[in-house]
Write a protein that holds these residues in place. Structure first.
Motif, PDB file in Angstrom:
ATOM      1  N   ASN A 169       1.107  -1.432   0.319  1.00 46.30           N
ATOM      2  CA  ASN A 169      -0.294  -0.228   0.319  1.00 46.30           C
ATOM      3  C   ASN A 169       0.357   1.228   0.160  1.00 46.30           C
ATOM      4  OD1 ASN A 169      -3.744  -0.307   0.648  1.00 46.30           O
ATOM      5  ND2 ASN A 169      -2.200  -1.993   1.505  1.00 46.30           N
ATOM      6  N   ALA A 170       2.054   1.260   1.199  1.00 47.41           N
ATOM      7  CA  ALA A 170       2.474   2.734   0.868  1.00 47.41           C
ATOM      8  C   ALA A 170       3.906   1.866  -1.295  1.00 47.41           C
ATOM      9  CB  ALA A 170       4.031   1.943   1.590  1.00 47.41           C
ATOM     10  N   GLY A 171       3.354   1.709  -1.677  1.00 44.61           N
ATOM     11  CA  GLY A 171       4.338   1.032  -2.659  1.00 44.61           C
ATOM     12  C   GLY A 171       5.653   0.628  -3.217  1.00 44.61           C
ATOM     13  N   ASP A 172       6.259   0.402  -1.685  1.00 41.86           N
ATOM     14  CA  ASP A 172       7.396  -0.280  -1.585  1.00 41.86           C
ATOM     15  C   ASP A 172       7.081  -1.899  -1.856  1.00 41.86           C
ATOM     16  OD1 ASP A 172      10.013  -1.033  -1.425  1.00 41.86           O
ATOM     17  OD2 ASP A 172       9.879   0.376   0.733  1.00 41.86           O
ATOM     18  N   THR A 173       7.736  -2.036  -3.655  1.00 39.68           N
ATOM     19  CA  THR A 173       7.055  -3.293  -3.747  1.00 39.68           C
ATOM     20  C   THR A 173       8.160  -4.252  -4.181  1.00 39.68           C
ATOM     21  OG1 THR A 173       5.785  -2.875  -5.826  1.00 39.68           O
ATOM     22  CG2 THR A 173       6.976  -4.702  -6.415  1.00 39.68           C
ATOM     23  N   GLN A 174       9.503  -3.237  -4.104  1.00 38.86           N
ATOM     24  CA  GLN A 174      10.568  -4.537  -3.826  1.00 38.86           C
ATOM     25  C   GLN A 174      10.921  -5.191  -2.610  1.00 38.86           C
ATOM     26  OE1 GLN A 174      13.995  -2.245  -4.364  1.00 38.86           O
ATOM     27  NE2 GLN A 174      15.158  -3.280  -4.185  1.00 38.86           N
ATOM     28  N   GLN A 175      10.203  -4.205  -1.752  1.00 37.88           N
ATOM     29  CA  GLN A 175      10.770  -5.135  -0.458  1.00 37.88           C
ATOM     30  C   GLN A 175       9.304  -6.297  -0.194  1.00 37.88           C
ATOM     31  OE1 GLN A 175      11.904  -3.379   3.385  1.00 37.88           O
ATOM     32  NE2 GLN A 175      12.016  -1.279   2.635  1.00 37.88           N
TER      33      GLN A 175
END
Length: 237
Positions: A169-175
């Motif tokens: 939801n925060a847009g941090d796909t990498q993590q």
């Protein structure tokens, strides 16, 4: 004694006593039928809110259109209208050829509700409750950081799931990606959900070849969760 339907409605209206709120938490953990009803109501609640938003947006667009006609904006000039139309056609073409999988992510992604430890309004604050308060309030970066700190002290797979949800939801796909890959291979309460969100993440990353088998595997784990959406996506990829 309150019926299950009253408890669920009271939770979303934030009108429950602390005792009844605690009962909701216990039922979500121990009663699969109650949890299913809770999640169904949550989806209906979110759909209703979205319908309200879409209706308001349509009304505002109608007002804006009316004002624009009365004030004769810049695009009343014929050559500017043609230029704007050309830009729109190019944008749509780029979106069609290069944005398909990403669009599927946007179309089907929605915030997973907090059904693990619902926040009790007015209850004493704890580290876990604070993390879920951030999550329920849409403060996803703070929620992800809070879940990470909690996981340093306890290896709770359900908190890992909600950390992955906060990161997405925060847009941090990498993590979020490695967490979801781990969770989707682990038998636990939210495995089907983990596979669903992992498949959506693969679509966002344009890795359709990885998303498709995940969606197909879900039938063996949970035939009901997102069944209609899964079927629609599989027809499109």
């Amino acid at each position: 004694m309150m019926e299950h339907e009253e408890l669920i409605q009271g939770y979303f209206k934030q009108s429950l006593s602390e005792a009844d709120s605690q009962k909701v938490i216990r039922l979500l953990k121990d009663d699969a039928e109650f949890k299913a009803a809770f999640e169904t109501y949550q989806e209906m609640h979110m759909a209703f809110k979205k319908a309200e938003y879409d209706n308001l947006k349509a009304q505002l667009q109608a007002v804006e259109s009316k004002i624009s006609e009365q004030t004769k904006p810049w695009y009343s000039q014929p050559w500017l209208r043609y230029a704007a139309a050309s830009v729109l056609v190019i944008a749509l073409g780029v979106n069609f050829f290069f944005g398909g999988s990403d669009n599927l992510y946007d179309d089907y992604f929605e915030t997973y509700p907090n059904v693990y430890q619902p926040v009790i309004r007015g209850a004493a604050s704890t580290s876990i409750s604070d993390a879920f308060v951030f999550y329920e309030n849409g403060e996803f970066e703070q929620a992800a950081a809070s879940f990470k700190q909690l996981l340093e002290d306890q290896d709770d797979i359900n908190l890992k799931f909600y950390r992955a949800m906060a990161l997405l939801n925060a847009g941090d796909t990498q993590q979020a990606l490695p967490l979801l890959e781990q969770l989707s291979e682990t038998a636990f309460e939210f495995q089907a959900e983990s596979k669903w969100y992992l498949a959506l993440t693969y679509l966002k990353l344009d890795q359709t070849e990885k998303a498709k088998p995940l969606l197909e595997q879900m039938d063996a784990i949970d035939a009901e969760f997102k069944a209609e959406q899964r079927s629609s996506i599989l027809k499109e990829i």
